[in-house]
Design a protein around this motif. Structure first.
Motif, short mmCIF file in Angstrom:
data_model
loop_
_atom_site.label_atom_id
_atom_site.label_comp_id
_atom_site.label_asym_id
_atom_site.label_seq_id
_atom_site.Cartn_x
_atom_site.Cartn_y
_atom_site.Cartn_z
N ASP A 1 12.79 -2.41 5.78
CA ASP A 1 12.83 -1.04 6.27
C ASP A 1 11.80 -0.19 5.55
N ALA A 2 11.71 -0.34 4.22
CA ALA A 2 10.72 0.43 3.46
C ALA A 2 9.30 0.05 3.86
N LEU A 3 9.03 -1.27 3.99
CA LEU A 3 7.68 -1.70 4.36
C LEU A 3 7.36 -1.32 5.80
N GLY A 4 8.32 -1.47 6.71
CA GLY A 4 8.07 -1.09 8.10
C GLY A 4 7.75 0.38 8.23
N ALA A 5 8.50 1.25 7.52
CA ALA A 5 8.22 2.68 7.55
C ALA A 5 6.85 2.98 6.96
N ALA A 6 6.48 2.28 5.89
CA ALA A 6 5.16 2.48 5.28
C ALA A 6 4.05 2.11 6.25
N VAL A 7 4.22 1.02 6.97
CA VAL A 7 3.23 0.61 7.97
C VAL A 7 3.11 1.65 9.08
N GLY A 8 4.24 2.23 9.49
CA GLY A 8 4.21 3.26 10.51
C GLY A 8 3.42 4.48 10.08
N VAL A 9 3.59 4.91 8.81
CA VAL A 9 2.82 6.04 8.29
C VAL A 9 1.34 5.69 8.24
N CYS A 10 1.02 4.45 7.87
CA CYS A 10 -0.38 4.03 7.85
C CYS A 10 -0.98 4.04 9.26
N ALA A 11 -0.16 3.75 10.26
CA ALA A 11 -0.66 3.79 11.64
C ALA A 11 -1.07 5.22 12.01
N ILE A 12 -0.30 6.21 11.57
CA ILE A 12 -0.66 7.61 11.84
C ILE A 12 -1.98 7.96 11.16
N ALA A 13 -2.13 7.52 9.89
CA ALA A 13 -3.38 7.79 9.17
C ALA A 13 -4.55 7.04 9.79
N ARG A 14 -4.30 5.83 10.29
CA ARG A 14 -5.37 5.05 10.92
C ARG A 14 -5.91 5.77 12.14
N LYS A 15 -5.03 6.35 12.96
CA LYS A 15 -5.49 7.06 14.14
C LYS A 15 -6.32 8.28 13.76
N ARG A 16 -5.97 8.96 12.65
CA ARG A 16 -6.73 10.13 12.21
C ARG A 16 -7.99 9.75 11.45
N GLY A 17 -8.19 8.46 11.20
CA GLY A 17 -9.38 8.04 10.48
C GLY A 17 -9.34 8.34 8.99
N ILE A 18 -8.16 8.42 8.44
CA ILE A 18 -8.00 8.74 7.02
C ILE A 18 -7.74 7.44 6.25
N PRO A 19 -8.43 7.23 5.12
CA PRO A 19 -8.14 6.04 4.31
C PRO A 19 -6.66 6.00 3.91
N ARG A 20 -6.06 4.83 3.97
CA ARG A 20 -4.63 4.71 3.68
C ARG A 20 -4.37 3.44 2.89
N TYR A 21 -3.37 3.51 2.04
CA TYR A 21 -3.04 2.39 1.17
C TYR A 21 -1.52 2.31 0.99
N ILE A 22 -1.03 1.10 0.80
CA ILE A 22 0.39 0.87 0.55
C ILE A 22 0.54 0.34 -0.87
N ILE A 23 1.42 0.97 -1.65
CA ILE A 23 1.64 0.53 -3.03
C ILE A 23 2.64 -0.61 -3.02
N ARG A 24 2.22 -1.70 -3.63
CA ARG A 24 3.06 -2.91 -3.65
C ARG A 24 3.37 -3.29 -5.09
N GLU A 25 4.62 -3.60 -5.36
CA GLU A 25 5.02 -4.04 -6.69
C GLU A 25 4.57 -5.48 -6.92
N GLU A 26 4.45 -5.82 -8.18
CA GLU A 26 4.17 -7.20 -8.53
C GLU A 26 5.45 -8.03 -8.41
N GLY A 27 5.29 -9.29 -8.08
CA GLY A 27 6.45 -10.16 -7.96
C GLY A 27 7.02 -10.18 -6.55
N ALA A 28 8.03 -11.01 -6.38
CA ALA A 28 8.64 -11.18 -5.06
C ALA A 28 9.56 -10.02 -4.73
N THR A 29 9.63 -9.71 -3.45
CA THR A 29 10.52 -8.66 -2.94
C THR A 29 11.26 -9.20 -1.72
N PRO A 30 12.34 -8.52 -1.28
CA PRO A 30 13.05 -8.97 -0.08
C PRO A 30 12.19 -8.98 1.18
#
Length: 671
Positions: free
Chosen positions: A365-394
């Protein structure tokens, strides 16, 4: 002083020796002279030992006081002996009184010396440990009869006497009038409360005029009955908002009854059977009425963000929660989503880059929502990044899929790389959490000037403050659903990449348990939008597949489950399991007939983690909140470091007992 000291040291056990001598004389009168002589000899020896002990004690105490007094100058000695305040000297190690002035004798009601008496016997409840801790003022007032005293003191030692040389001197200041005036001031301080009918639209607005008037009259009568004892000011500000001013002394009573107004109002129902609910926000301890009104507004907002039907009290330090047991019903408007979408679009367009992060150990849910926000930034042509923790996650498998997308290569950063890229115009978007201690990078949160929060969890006492945009909907099924709504106002379905749509669909399916829990009409509208954008549900389903070892671990947890109450199951795993397996086990337990609420406990790191699920009126958020966790009414979790599974299970049972005990009281809410 020596005369006074000799009076204090006078023996008090003479009566006992007289009684023993009388028994010896009685024995002599009975003709047993030999026994009588022996008894008199024993009495004489005991009296000699006692007298010698008392004499030695007098000498030691007198020598000690002489050393102590001798070390004082004349002015200090006179001020001590003739002090107008009650003074008591005692040994802090034994609590035995050594000397007092007449003022202290009058304070305690004693008519003679109290040497060798325990100070706690003279003043019940007095504890002098604060003196040994190096403090010079008693941390609390001491009550003697009807008077109240503030006690000051110090500990002195004479050379070469160590423990036996320790002597505490205390000065007792009568603060009765001052304390009573202070208590009266505190009790009469104003408190500000806002009362909100949080489901006015669903229960009252659409009714006929006669029905609406009758319901409002009922509500007004209940409000008046509840506020009348305090003799405060109660007035209606708007159709669904009321202001209540009262003295703070009545707040303790409202807390003790757990704000019974919550239950009283719930007895009123609309013609279609929906009960009326009220949210109460109380502000106290402010420096001004304006600040207390602000506290009340924050409390009311907090109550609504946690689902309504509860009371929240805020002072200048923290929040207190009462009520909130009922699960929230869907009360959302598309107007708010449309406004939030427009505001987010403007924030994204003005940003130099968009940084998106979820909570620690991000799920789909957290990653899916983050991807959705990046999609909005992608359409506006704004650089976008997702912060990812080290190690395995669900969300490990979803991370792998998103990284393979051409548009997302190189967009995943760790917290240090994100800090280097951030500048004064960067926008940080936090998704799927509103608590600062749960975000993936606390440093990044404090470093960014502009922050937007998108979350569906009910608020706790700590939350991200000062956000430029705060889209908080506790009635939404998931953060992915909320982001999908925002995307639908800012993008066409064809502009959303298939991988982005499937990531959002995965988050939506995760939190709704494949559309079986916490779903509303808006949930299916969001799913329909994602389906039109190309999301393949069969591909999304593969993200939820687990390997054989995880499946075995899940069923081992289920096998360890025990019924604590007829519809509550607790599974305590003594072995380490994956977080996903534990969450799935909690979900799977709800598929067993009769079980409505489940708790899974398992070791994690140096502590214990808890995963909870509910499909009835049991609010697992309130239960785990009492243990330091959080979530929402139907799904919650907690991480408890430094604990064992047995300890956490015992605490959970106690919290459950308290929760259901209060639930069985029909006139009370929850604290």
């Amino acid at each position: 002083m020596n005369k006074k000291l000799s009076q204090l040291l006078a023996p008090r056990f003479g009566l006992y020796f007289l009684v023993m001598a009388a028994f010896a004389l009685a024995t002599l009168m009975l003709g047993r002279a030999d026994v009588a002589v022996a008894e008199l000899a024993v009495v004489a020896v005991l009296y000699g030992v006692y007298w010698g002990s008392m004499a030695r004690r007098r000498r030691e105490t007198a020598r000690y006081l002489e050393q102590l007094v001798g070390s004082m100058d004349g002015a200090t000695r006179d001020s001590t002996l003739n002090c107008p305040l009650p003074v008591a000297m005692f040994r802090p190690d034994t609590d035995e009184v050594v000397w007092t002035n007449d003022g202290f004798l009058r304070l305690t009601g004693e008519q003679e010396g109290v040497f060798d008496t325990k100070l706690a016997d003279l003043v019940p409840g007095f504890d002098g440990r604060w003196l040994l801790e190096g403090k010079n003022e008693c941390p609390r007032e001491v009550v003697v009869g009807e008077r109240r005293y503030q006690v000051f003191g110090s500990v002195a030692r004479t050379a070469g006497q160590e423990e036996q040389g320790a002597l505490a001197t205390t000065y007792w200041v009568d603060v009765t009038e001052l304390a009573n005036t202070r208590d009266l001031y505190r009790a009469s301080r104003p408190a500000v409360a806002l009362l909100l009918l949080d489901n006015y639209e669903e229960t009252i607005k659409g009714q006929d005029d006669s029905v609406r008037s009758a319901m409002l009259n009922q509500i007004s009568q209940i409000f008046t009955q509840w506020t009348a004892p305090a003799n405060g000011i109660f007035c209606r500000l708007d159709r669904d908002r009321y202001l209540y001013l009262f003295e703070e002394q009545y707040l303790a009573g409202y807390k003790a009854e757990k704000f019974s107004l919550l239950d009283s109002v719930r007895t009123i129902q609309s013609p279609n059977g929906i009960p009326v609910t009220v949210s109460i926000g109380v502000g106290v301890d402010g420096e001004s009425l304006a600040e207390m009104f602000r506290f009340a507004s924050l409390s009311a907002e907090m109550a609504l963000s946690r689902g309504g039907d509860q009371a929240v009290v805020k002072n200048r330090f923290n929040f207190e929660f009462y009520g909130g047991r009922a699960k929230e019903t869907e009360r959302r408007t598309k107007v708010k989503s449309r406004v939030m979408a427009s505001a987010l679009g403007e924030l994204v367009a003005d940003a130099s880059c968009v940084l998106v992060m979820g909570h620690k150990l991000a799920d789909m849910d957290a990653l899916g929502a983050a991807v959705g926000v990046c999609a909005i930034a992608r359409k506006r042509g704004i650089p976008r990044y997702i912060i990812r923790e080290e190690g395995a996650t669900p969300a490990q498998e979803l991370y792998r899929r998103v990284e393979q997308m051409e548009a997302y290569r190189g967009l995943f950063l760790d917290s240090q790389e994100a800090l280097l890229r951030a500048d004064s115009r960067s926008l940080l978007v936090v998704v799927d959490t509103n608590r600062p201690e749960q975000v993936a990078s606390g440093e990044l949160l404090t470093s960014c000037n502009k922050v937007a929060v998108i979350d569906h969890h009910r608020r706790a006492a700590t939350y991200i403050e000062g956000a430029a945009l705060n889209f908080h909907e506790p009635y939404a099924s998931s953060a992915s659903e909320m982001v999908t709504e925002l995307v639908s106002y800012l993008m066409e379905p064809s502009e959303l990449l298939r991988g982005e749509a499937e990531a959002l669909m995965a988050g939506l399916m995760l939190d709704t348990k494949n559309f079986t829990m916490r779903t509303g009409g808006r949930t299916f509208e969001a799913a329909a939008f994602l389906r039109r954008a190309g999301a393949d549900t069969s591909e999304v389903k593969k993200l939820f597949q687990t390997d054989l070892s995880d499946a075995v671990a899940k069923y081992r947890i289920i096998q360890a489950a025990q019924l604590y109450r007829p519809d509550v199951a607790i599974a305590a795993a003594e072995h380490t399991v994956g977080r996903v397996s534990a969450a799935q086990a909690a979900d799977e337990l709800l598929n067993i007939a009769g079980i409505q609420t489940s708790f899974v406990l398992y070791p994690e790191g140096d502590g214990v983690a808890v995963s909870a699920r509910s499909m009835n009126d049991t609010n697992v958020q309130l239960i785990l909140e009492a243990m330091g966790g959080g979530g929402n009414a139907g799904a919650a979790g907690a991480q408890l470091p430094g604990r064992t599974v047995d300890e956490v299970e015992q605490q959970l049972r106690q919290v459950l007992d308290q929760y259901f005990e209060e639930e069985d009281q029909p006139t009370q809410g929850e604290g």
